[in-house]
Design a protein around this motif. Structure first.
Motif, PDB file in Angstrom:
ATOM      1  N   LEU A 119      18.140  65.414  54.107  1.00 24.71           N
ATOM      2  CA  LEU A 119      20.233  66.501  53.895  1.00 24.71           C
ATOM      3  C   LEU A 119      20.870  65.802  54.470  1.00 24.71           C
ATOM      4  O   LEU A 119      22.148  65.828  54.398  1.00 24.71           O
ATOM      5  CB  LEU A 119      19.190  66.864  53.230  1.00 24.71           C
ATOM      6  N   ARG A 175      12.845  66.020  54.545  1.00 25.88           N
ATOM      7  CA  ARG A 175      13.458  66.025  53.321  1.00 25.88           C
ATOM      8  C   ARG A 175      14.698  66.720  53.997  1.00 25.88           C
ATOM      9  O   ARG A 175      16.079  66.168  53.194  1.00 25.88           O
ATOM     10  CB  ARG A 175      12.943  66.972  52.289  1.00 25.88           C
ATOM     11  N   THR A 189      22.618  62.910  55.350  1.00 32.16           N
ATOM     12  CA  THR A 189      23.725  62.165  54.078  1.00 32.16           C
ATOM     13  C   THR A 189      25.029  63.278  54.379  1.00 32.16           C
ATOM     14  O   THR A 189      25.824  62.457  54.407  1.00 32.16           O
ATOM     15  CB  THR A 189      23.363  62.298  53.015  1.00 32.16           C
TER      16      THR A 189
END
Length: 89
Positions: free
Chosen positions: A76, A72, A79
């Protein structure tokens, strides 16, 4: 840029962000100020250390470090910053 967490008396100051204002130390003399650079924020390993420092000063802990959490964090980071930099999560 300066980010403030008033209840925890913590501020994060990005010292080399040309569009930012520094922490107003006169207005917040009893705050813990964590100074970071843009390069630290963009580096996955350094950004994790920033998160650890923030959590410590806020009196909390980061989630347990496990494969799901790392995935995760990587997602992130991609992104926010695109391709991963030299650091590893």
């Amino acid at each position: 840029m300066a980010l403030y967490w008033p209840e925890q008396k913590v501020a994060l100051e990005i010292v080399d962000d040309p569009a930012s204002q520094p922490v107003d130390r006169d207005a917040f003399p009893d705050f813990t100020v964590i100074e970071v650079t843009c390069a630290q924020i963009e580096d996955p390993v350094a950004s994790h250390e920033i998160a650890r420092s923030l959590a410590h000063h806020m009196g909390t802990e980061l989630p347990p470090d496990n494969p799901e959490w790392r995935a995760r964090r990587r997602a992130l980071h991609r992104t926010l910053f695109g391709a991963p930099s030299s650091g590893q999560l």
